[in-house]
Design a protein around this motif. Structure first.
Motif, mmCIF file in Angstrom:
data_model
loop_
_atom_site.group_PDB
_atom_site.id
_atom_site.type_symbol
_atom_site.label_atom_id
_atom_site.label_comp_id
_atom_site.label_asym_id
_atom_site.label_seq_id
_atom_site.Cartn_x
_atom_site.Cartn_y
_atom_site.Cartn_z
ATOM 1 N N MET A 313 7.356 9.397 52.293
ATOM 2 C CA MET A 313 6.006 9.028 52.774
ATOM 3 C C MET A 313 5.552 10.289 53.887
ATOM 4 S SD MET A 313 5.755 4.819 53.173
ATOM 5 C CE MET A 313 4.088 5.217 53.604
ATOM 6 N N PRO A 314 6.509 10.464 55.014
ATOM 7 C CA PRO A 314 5.792 11.291 55.865
ATOM 8 C C PRO A 314 5.583 12.737 55.206
ATOM 9 C CG PRO A 314 7.984 11.015 56.218
ATOM 10 C CD PRO A 314 7.756 10.063 55.411
ATOM 11 N N ALA A 315 6.399 13.373 54.154
ATOM 12 C CA ALA A 315 6.176 14.371 53.648
ATOM 13 C C ALA A 315 4.739 14.518 52.934
ATOM 14 C CB ALA A 315 7.398 14.758 52.784
ATOM 15 N N ALA A 316 4.561 13.494 52.160
ATOM 16 C CA ALA A 316 3.443 13.343 51.452
ATOM 17 C C ALA A 316 2.120 13.083 52.224
ATOM 18 C CB ALA A 316 3.484 12.159 50.370
ATOM 19 N N ALA A 317 2.498 12.369 53.340
ATOM 20 C CA ALA A 317 1.175 12.347 54.175
ATOM 21 C C ALA A 317 0.750 13.632 54.903
ATOM 22 C CB ALA A 317 1.697 11.345 55.544
ATOM 23 N N LEU A 318 1.805 14.512 55.272
ATOM 24 C CA LEU A 318 1.664 16.011 55.760
ATOM 25 C C LEU A 318 0.914 16.682 54.782
ATOM 26 C CD1 LEU A 318 4.749 16.601 57.867
ATOM 27 C CD2 LEU A 318 2.591 16.058 58.799
ATOM 28 N N VAL A 319 1.443 16.510 53.804
ATOM 29 C CA VAL A 319 0.517 17.411 52.734
ATOM 30 C C VAL A 319 -0.725 16.925 52.433
ATOM 31 C CG1 VAL A 319 0.490 18.205 50.193
ATOM 32 C CG2 VAL A 319 2.697 18.085 51.448
ATOM 33 N N ALA A 320 -0.860 15.693 52.266
ATOM 34 C CA ALA A 320 -2.415 15.127 52.302
ATOM 35 C C ALA A 320 -3.187 15.483 53.366
ATOM 36 C CB ALA A 320 -2.241 13.610 51.954
ATOM 37 N N ALA A 321 -2.665 15.230 54.540
ATOM 38 C CA ALA A 321 -3.538 15.660 55.724
ATOM 39 C C ALA A 321 -4.051 17.112 55.603
ATOM 40 C CB ALA A 321 -2.799 15.379 56.890
ATOM 41 N N GLY A 322 -3.011 17.922 55.212
ATOM 42 C CA GLY A 322 -3.479 19.211 55.148
ATOM 43 C C GLY A 322 -4.459 19.540 54.019
ATOM 44 N N ALA A 323 -4.378 19.040 52.830
ATOM 45 C CA ALA A 323 -5.066 19.007 51.851
ATOM 46 C C ALA A 323 -6.532 18.625 52.420
ATOM 47 C CB ALA A 323 -4.828 18.143 50.579
ATOM 48 N N TYR A 324 -6.610 17.623 52.968
ATOM 49 C CA TYR A 324 -7.775 17.062 53.319
ATOM 50 C C TYR A 324 -8.691 17.970 54.292
ATOM 51 C CZ TYR A 324 -11.647 14.547 55.799
ATOM 52 O OH TYR A 324 -12.934 14.132 56.338
ATOM 53 N N TRP A 325 -8.092 18.699 55.529
ATOM 54 C CA TRP A 325 -8.253 19.392 56.233
ATOM 55 C C TRP A 325 -9.124 20.788 55.596
ATOM 56 C CZ3 TRP A 325 -3.769 18.501 59.819
ATOM 57 C CH2 TRP A 325 -4.086 17.459 60.401
ATOM 58 N N ILE A 326 -8.292 21.253 54.307
ATOM 59 C CA ILE A 326 -8.852 22.521 53.596
ATOM 60 C C ILE A 326 -10.083 21.908 52.984
ATOM 61 C CG2 ILE A 326 -8.491 23.653 51.556
ATOM 62 C CD1 ILE A 326 -5.105 23.818 52.449
ATOM 63 N N VAL A 327 -10.050 20.609 52.279
ATOM 64 C CA VAL A 327 -11.408 20.363 51.616
ATOM 65 C C VAL A 327 -12.529 20.046 52.635
ATOM 66 C CG1 VAL A 327 -12.388 18.219 50.430
ATOM 67 C CG2 VAL A 327 -10.120 18.967 49.845
ATOM 68 N N GLU A 328 -12.306 19.738 53.725
ATOM 69 C CA GLU A 328 -13.140 19.513 54.810
ATOM 70 C C GLU A 328 -13.799 20.823 55.129
ATOM 71 O OE1 GLU A 328 -15.642 17.321 57.519
ATOM 72 O OE2 GLU A 328 -14.567 16.799 55.476
ATOM 73 N N LEU A 329 -12.960 21.730 55.290
ATOM 74 C CA LEU A 329 -13.214 23.103 55.772
ATOM 75 C C LEU A 329 -14.077 24.017 54.728
ATOM 76 C CD1 LEU A 329 -13.005 25.318 58.212
ATOM 77 C CD2 LEU A 329 -10.912 26.197 56.808
ATOM 78 N N ALA A 330 -13.550 23.561 53.397
ATOM 79 C CA ALA A 330 -14.315 24.387 52.329
ATOM 80 C C ALA A 330 -15.700 23.798 51.856
ATOM 81 C CB ALA A 330 -13.492 24.298 51.186
ATOM 82 N N PHE A 331 -15.800 22.580 51.948
ATOM 83 C CA PHE A 331 -17.013 21.630 51.511
ATOM 84 C C PHE A 331 -17.742 20.926 52.723
ATOM 85 C CE2 PHE A 331 -13.933 21.876 47.986
ATOM 86 C CZ PHE A 331 -15.006 22.762 46.984
ATOM 87 N N GLY A 332 -17.062 21.092 53.746
ATOM 88 C CA GLY A 332 -17.887 20.361 54.913
ATOM 89 C C GLY A 332 -18.065 18.715 55.029
#
Length: 332
Positions: A313-332
Motif C-alpha cells: 500500500m505505501p509503495a503503490a501510494a508513493l508511485v501514484a503520488a509521483g504520477a499525479y505530480w507528473i500529470v499535474e506538471l504536464a497538463f496543469g
C-alpha cells in the motif's frame, strides 16, 4: 479533452485488471497445478471462465471501492487523480510479478487511490480505509491461517484409516471443484474492484449518476479483461505459492482452496469488504502446511511474502503520488 481523459482512464483501469488477472491467477490454480490435480492450461482455462462468472455475482465490493475509500473528485483534476491511482497500482503489480512476489493487487489499487488522493488534495475517507481495507488486511490472513489449519486437521482425522493413494486420487478430483470455487471468488472480488473504479471515472465525467447501477458494458469489459489476464498466467508467482512455501499434496491443496474460497465469499456477501485473495490463499497454505509441523513450512519465504504485503500500500501510494505530480506538471 474530457472525453479523451475518460477513455484513457478507463483503458488504464482495464490494463490494471489485466495485470490483476495474470498476477493473481496463481491464487486460484497454483495449488491444483502443483499437486497435479489439473494441467496448467486446463487450470488457467477453468479459472478464466470462473472469473468471468464470478464478476456477475454481486456489486457490494464495487460500491465500497467507488464510494467508501476516497471522496469522488471532480473535473479534469479528478480524472488525473484516478489515472495516477491506477498507474501506481499497475507499476507495483508489474514489479512484484517480475520478482515472483504474491503481493496484493487489491492493496496496490487501494494504496494508489490513497496516494493520488492525498497528492491531489481530495479527501480520503479514513474510516472506510481502516474498516474496509486495513482491518481486513490483518484479520483475513489470520482467519485463513487458523481455518486452514483446522480444516486440514479435520481432513486428517476423517481419512486417518483410508488408503493414502486412494485418498490422494479422490482429493485430486475434489480439487477441480475447490479450485473452481476459488476462481469464482476471485472474479467476485477482483473484477468488482475495477468496476468500482470505472464507475467512479464515469461519475467524474458526468456520464453516470453516483447512485446508478453498474452498466452492463462495464461488468462485461472488466470481467472479460480479468479472464484474459488470468488465462495469460502468472507462472513466476505460481511457483512461489505452489512450491516454495510448502510442497503441497492433494488433500492440503483442497483444504487451502476451500478455506480461501469460504473467506472470500463471506467477505463479499456479508461485509462487502474488498479483501485480498492473495493474502487469504497464502495464509491458508501456511495454515494447512503447519499441520505437518512448523518445520514443514518455509517460514523464510513466508516472511518475505508478508513483508511484501505490508509495503504494497505505501509503495503503490508513493508511485501514484509521483504520477499525479507528473500529470499535474504536464497538463496543469
Amino acid at each position: 479533452m474530457d472525453t479523451f481523459a475518460l477513455v484513457v482512464t478507463i483503458a488504464v483501469a482495464l490494463g490494471f485488471t489485466y495485470t490483476n488477472g495474470f498476477h493473481d491467477s496463481a491464487n486460484a490454480i497454483a495449488t491444483s497445478v502443483s499437486t497435479r490435480a489439473l494441467t496448467p492450461r486446463a487450470a488457467l482455462a477453468m479459472a478464466a471462465v470462473m472469473n468471468l462468472a464470478g464478476a456477475f455475482l454481486g456489486s457490494g465490493v464495487a460500491k465500497t471501492v467507488s464510494e467508501g475509500l476516497i471522496s469522488t473528485p471532480h473535473g479534469s483534476k479528478g480524472m488525473g487523480i484516478l489515472f495516477a491511482a491506477l498507474l501506481g497500482a499497475v507499476v507495483w503489480n508489474l514489479v512484484t510479478w517480475y520478482f515472483g512476489l504474491p503481493s496484493s493487487s487489491s492493496h496496490a489499487l487501494f494504496g494508489g487511490m490513497v496516494g493520488a488522493a492525498l497528492a491531489g488534495g481530495t479527501t480520503v475517507i479514513w474510516s472506510g480505509v481502516v474498516e474496509k481495507v486495513v482491518l481486513p488486511m490483518f484479520i483475513s490472513p489470520v482467519i485463513g491461517l487458523v481455518l486452514g489449519y483446522l480444516v486440514m486437521v479435520v481432513i486428517l482425522w476423517m481419512f486417518r484409516k483410508s488408503n493414502p493413494h486412494k485418498a490422494k486420487r479422490g482429493f485430486r478430483i475434489a480439487q477441480t471443484v475447490s479450485a473452481a470455487g476459488m476462481a469464482l471468488g476471485h472474479g467476485l472480488q477482483d473484477a468488482q474492484k475495477t468496476m468500482g473504479i470505472v464507475v467512479m471515472a464515469l461519475v467524474i465525467a458526468d456520464v453516470e449518476d453516483q447512485n446508478a447501477a453498474i452498466p452492463l458494458w462495464v461488468k462485461l469489459a472488466c470481467a472479460i479483461t480479468l479472464s484474459l489476464g488470468t488465462y495469460a498466467g502468472g507462472w513466476r508467482i505460481m511457483r512461489t505459492l505452489g512450491r516454495r512455501i510448502i510442497e503441497l499434496d492433494p488433500p492440503q491443496g483442497f483444504a487451502a482452496e476451500t478455506t480461501a474460497a469460504s473467506v472470500m465469499y463471506t467477505a463479499s456477501f456479508m461485509f462487502h469488504a474488498p479483501i485480498s485473495t492473495t493474502h487469504v490463499i497464502t495464509s491458508a497454505i501456511m495454515g494447512v502446511g503447519s499441520t505437518k509441523g512448523t518445520r514443514a513450512v518455509r517460514w523464510g519465504v513466508a516472511k518475505n511474502i508478508v513483508m511484501g504485503w505490508f509495503i504494497t500500500m505505501p509503495a503503490a501510494a508513493l508511485v501514484a503520488a509521483g504520477a499525479y505530480w507528473i500529470v499535474e506538471l504536464a497538463f496543469g
